[in-house]
Design a protein around this motif. Structure first.
Motif, PDB file in Angstrom:
ATOM      1  N   UNK A  72      -3.075   3.850   6.283  1.00  0.00           N
ATOM      2  CA  UNK A  72      -2.569   3.722   4.918  1.00  0.00           C
ATOM      3  C   UNK A  72      -3.707   3.425   3.947  1.00  0.00           C
ATOM      4  N   UNK A  73      -4.623   2.558   4.361  1.00  0.00           N
ATOM      5  CA  UNK A  73      -5.761   2.241   3.501  1.00  0.00           C
ATOM      6  C   UNK A  73      -6.624   3.474   3.236  1.00  0.00           C
ATOM      7  N   UNK A  74      -6.779   4.320   4.240  1.00  0.00           N
ATOM      8  CA  UNK A  74      -7.570   5.536   4.069  1.00  0.00           C
ATOM      9  C   UNK A  74      -6.912   6.460   3.058  1.00  0.00           C
ATOM     10  N   UNK A  75      -5.594   6.600   3.153  1.00  0.00           N
ATOM     11  CA  UNK A  75      -4.863   7.439   2.198  1.00  0.00           C
ATOM     12  C   UNK A  75      -4.982   6.872   0.794  1.00  0.00           C
TER      13      UNK A  75
ATOM     14  N   UNK B  90      -7.339   5.049  -0.481  1.00  0.00           N
ATOM     15  CA  UNK B  90      -8.698   5.213  -0.999  1.00  0.00           C
ATOM     16  C   UNK B  90      -8.973   6.628  -1.484  1.00  0.00           C
ATOM     17  N   UNK B  91      -8.173   7.581  -1.037  1.00  0.00           N
ATOM     18  CA  UNK B  91      -8.385   8.976  -1.431  1.00  0.00           C
ATOM     19  C   UNK B  91      -7.745   9.319  -2.770  1.00  0.00           C
ATOM     20  N   UNK B  92      -6.957   8.401  -3.313  1.00  0.00           N
ATOM     21  CA  UNK B  92      -6.217   8.694  -4.550  1.00  0.00           C
ATOM     22  C   UNK B  92      -7.065   8.340  -5.769  1.00  0.00           C
ATOM     23  N   UNK B  93      -7.225   9.270  -6.697  1.00  0.00           N
ATOM     24  CA  UNK B  93      -8.124   9.036  -7.832  1.00  0.00           C
ATOM     25  C   UNK B  93      -7.569   8.097  -8.901  1.00  0.00           C
ATOM     26  N   UNK B  94      -6.248   7.895  -8.933  1.00  0.00           N
ATOM     27  CA  UNK B  94      -5.657   7.083 -10.000  1.00  0.00           C
ATOM     28  C   UNK B  94      -5.190   5.716  -9.491  1.00  0.00           C
ATOM     29  N   UNK B  95      -5.869   5.187  -8.472  1.00  0.00           N
ATOM     30  CA  UNK B  95      -5.538   3.865  -7.924  1.00  0.00           C
ATOM     31  C   UNK B  95      -6.774   2.977  -7.963  1.00  0.00           C
ATOM     32  N   UNK B  96      -6.582   1.761  -8.478  1.00  0.00           N
ATOM     33  CA  UNK B  96      -7.634   0.743  -8.456  1.00  0.00           C
ATOM     34  C   UNK B  96      -7.163  -0.425  -7.598  1.00  0.00           C
ATOM     35  N   UNK B  97      -8.006  -0.891  -6.698  1.00  0.00           N
ATOM     36  CA  UNK B  97      -7.671  -2.024  -5.834  1.00  0.00           C
ATOM     37  C   UNK B  97      -8.492  -3.234  -6.256  1.00  0.00           C
ATOM     38  N   UNK B  98      -7.795  -4.351  -6.475  1.00  0.00           N
ATOM     39  CA  UNK B  98      -8.474  -5.605  -6.822  1.00  0.00           C
ATOM     40  C   UNK B  98      -8.089  -6.654  -5.780  1.00  0.00           C
ATOM     41  N   UNK B  99      -9.052  -7.165  -5.047  1.00  0.00           N
ATOM     42  CA  UNK B  99      -8.788  -8.218  -4.071  1.00  0.00           C
ATOM     43  C   UNK B  99      -9.152  -9.577  -4.666  1.00  0.00           C
TER      44      UNK B  99
ATOM     45  N   UNK C 153       0.839  -1.204   0.000  1.00  0.00           N
ATOM     46  CA  UNK C 153       0.000   0.000   0.000  1.00  0.00           C
ATOM     47  C   UNK C 153       0.873   1.254   0.000  1.00  0.00           C
ATOM     48  N   UNK C 154       1.956   1.246   0.766  1.00  0.00           N
ATOM     49  CA  UNK C 154       2.880   2.389   0.740  1.00  0.00           C
ATOM     50  C   UNK C 154       3.458   2.587  -0.656  1.00  0.00           C
ATOM     51  N   UNK C 155       3.807   1.483  -1.331  1.00  0.00           N
ATOM     52  CA  UNK C 155       4.338   1.579  -2.692  1.00  0.00           C
ATOM     53  C   UNK C 155       3.302   2.178  -3.636  1.00  0.00           C
ATOM     54  N   UNK C 156       2.051   1.734  -3.510  1.00  0.00           N
ATOM     55  CA  UNK C 156       0.992   2.255  -4.375  1.00  0.00           C
ATOM     56  C   UNK C 156       0.777   3.747  -4.150  1.00  0.00           C
ATOM     57  N   UNK C 157       0.831   4.176  -2.900  1.00  0.00           N
ATOM     58  CA  UNK C 157       0.662   5.604  -2.581  1.00  0.00           C
ATOM     59  C   UNK C 157       1.794   6.415  -3.199  1.00  0.00           C
TER      60      UNK C 157
END
Length: 518
Positions: free
Chosen positions: A393-396, A398-407, A365-369
């Motif tokens: 970290x998850x809250x930060x 989720x605030x980024x517009x150019x990130x997609x999370x796939x679980x 998550x830190x890398x993605x941020x």
């Protein structure tokens, strides 16, 4: 360009310059050339021994500059502005070209002077890379010492056409005479050994001639350093065999949980560890990889990959861990060609591109941020049904517009031609396969212990961790282990140091008990 505080510090450093320096700048009409012009002007203002010469009609990269002794071509060039982590490289180059002696062992200097042939090195870097300066500084120093060697630092973000043409996807990447020479962190001795073909044999002979150690530590990270210091303080003969002193810490950028130090960086901590170890009579054998540990009647034989052999009454294994790989088709083939493991170092090379981060823990998550501020889009893939990172970290994220999370995503393949062009993953709920088109993949799925070389010697878990008791004792009497390579939970720097100290005290206790007749 430089603020008043930096100018004052630079002025103090440049008082050590004893020979006239000519900075020859190759410029054009670009904004970066104007920035370089301002930077070099600020530098020249701080010393009357420095002169700046500007050229616009030469064939050199623009903007770039060479640092020469007056009337000589020293062979040190910076293509781009060496700011950020590379500002130290610039200062050292000025000092060394200007006659200030480097802090290098005399035998290493003589070894560099004796190298014959013609060597044209080019190092592609990013200004955010904390591994790059060591390589740049080592090659600059070699150019200063030996007139047969030349070196150019190249900022990959500034010279994108060259980066694309040479298909550079990771930094530092070094070319020698136009051919790929190496990638990733390299120390001076390691580079010298690669071009001085007889160095390995000479090192093996020298190491094999050493006498028996009371305690031999295998590994030079936090656990190994602590073990060596505690052993040396007991007054017993102590040695350290390290593939790379500092270990995994060298690849860690921000450290904010090392108690009593509010914030530091991995390379700084590693340098402090090495400096502390060298305060004692510890025989440090760096850039040496252990190949086997063989128990004997009175102690152990430690065989090294270069053919050398060492004897020790007790041994402490502190070999740490390495990045865990996905082990899917395409990962190894495209390592350094789009598959990367250090977002801080290699992130700037993917500016404006699409990347994926594999792993939903804190590191992932830190890398993605971090990457979201550089690249056009980040896709984070997590194997489990939810992210494992800390809530903040998850809250930060989720605030980024150019990130997609796939679980529930299991990566099954890395695709590409000359470099990465996508990845394939399986939806663990539906079983369907999906393909994502992208240019980079950052793997952040944890660590693997470096214990393969003792798999037939000591008891290990199915994860490869060495099984130890509360004293760091392994299944073999007299053979101890500490740090990330063991079953001790929570792989943290502060814990590794404590475990290294504990294992060293246990080894000393073992030596005392073994020396007392029954």
């Amino acid at each position: 360009m430089l603020d008043a505080n930096i100018k004052n510090q630079l002025k103090a450093y440049l008082e050590r310059v004893t020979q006239p320096i000519e900075i020859v700048a190759s410029l054009d009409d670009s904004d970066k050339s104007r920035e370089m012009q301002a930077l070099l002007g600020d530098i020249a203002e701080q010393s009357n021994r420095i002169t700046v010469i500007e050229r616009r009609d030469d064939a050199e990269r623009k903007p770039s500059f060479a640092i020469n002794r007056a009337g000589e071509d020293t062979g040190v060039r910076f293509a781009g502005l060496p700011m950020g982590h590379e500002f130290t490289s610039l200062i050292l180059a000025l000092l060394q070209v200007g006659g200030h002696p480097p802090k290098v062992e005399p035998e290493v200097i003589e070894q560099i002077r004796a190298i014959e042939g013609t060597y044209e090195f080019e190092t592609f870097i990013s200004l955010s890379c904390h591994n790059c300066p060591d390589v740049v500084q080592a090659l600059n120093l070699m150019a200063v010492i030996n007139p047969n060697i030349r070196h150019t630092m190249i900022d990959g973000a500034l010279f994108q056409d060259e980066v694309n043409e040479r298909q550079i996807m990771a930094v530092p990447t070094v070319f020698l005479n136009g051919q790929h020479f190496g990638q990733g962190r390299m120390e001076l001795a390691e580079i010298v050994a690669k071009i001085d073909t007889g160095a390995q044999a000479r090192a093996a002979e020298k190491i094999s001639a050493k006498g028996e150690f009371d305690v031999l530590v295998v590994g030079g990270g936090p656990a190994g350093a602590a073990a060596a210091i505690y052993a040396a303080r007991k007054g017993i003969r102590t040695g350290v065999v390290a593939e790379r002193f500092g270990g995994q810490v060298m690849d860690t950028l921000a450290i904010e949980n090392f108690i009593s130090v509010k914030a530091t960086e991995g390379p700084k901590l590693a340098a402090a560890l090495e400096e502390h170890v060298k305060e004692y009579e510890v025989d440090v054998m760096n850039l040496q990889r252990a190949a086997a540990v063989i128990p004997g009647e009175r102690g152990f034989e430690v065989k090294l990959e270069n053919g050398a052999s060492l004897q020790a009454h007790t041994v402490i294994l502190a070999t740490g861990a390495r990045w865990r790989e996905m082990n899917v088709p395409g990962e190894k083939e495209f390592r350094g060609k789009g598959v990367a493991y250090c977002p801080h170092c290699d992130g700037p090379l993917f500016k404006g591109k699409r990347v994926a981060v594999i792993g939903g823990g804190n590191s992932g998550v830190e890398a993605a941020i971090d990457l979201a501020g550089i690249v056009s889009h980040v896709t984070l893939l997590e194997f489990a049904d939810s992210l494992r990172a800390d809530a903040v970290l998850q809250k930060k994220l989720a605030s980024l517009p150019n990130v997609t999370v796939i679980t529930n995503a299991q990566t099954t393949e890395v695709t590409g031609d000359a470099k990465v062009n996508g990845l394939v993953y399986k939806d663990r709920v539906s079983g369907d396969s999906q393909r994502i088109e992208l240019e980079g993949i950052f793997v952040q799925i944890g660590l693997l212990p470096n214990t393969d070389f003792v798999k037939d010697t000591v008891e290990r878990t199915r994860f490869g961790e060495i099984v130890v008791d509360a004293r760091g004792q392994t299944s073999v009497p007299g053979l101890f282990a500490a740090g990330d390579c063991t079953t001790v939970p929570f792989k943290q720097i502060v814990i590794a140091m404590g475990e290294g100290a504990k294992a060293s005290l246990a080894a000393f206790d073992h030596l005392i008990r073994e020396s007392v007749p029954a």
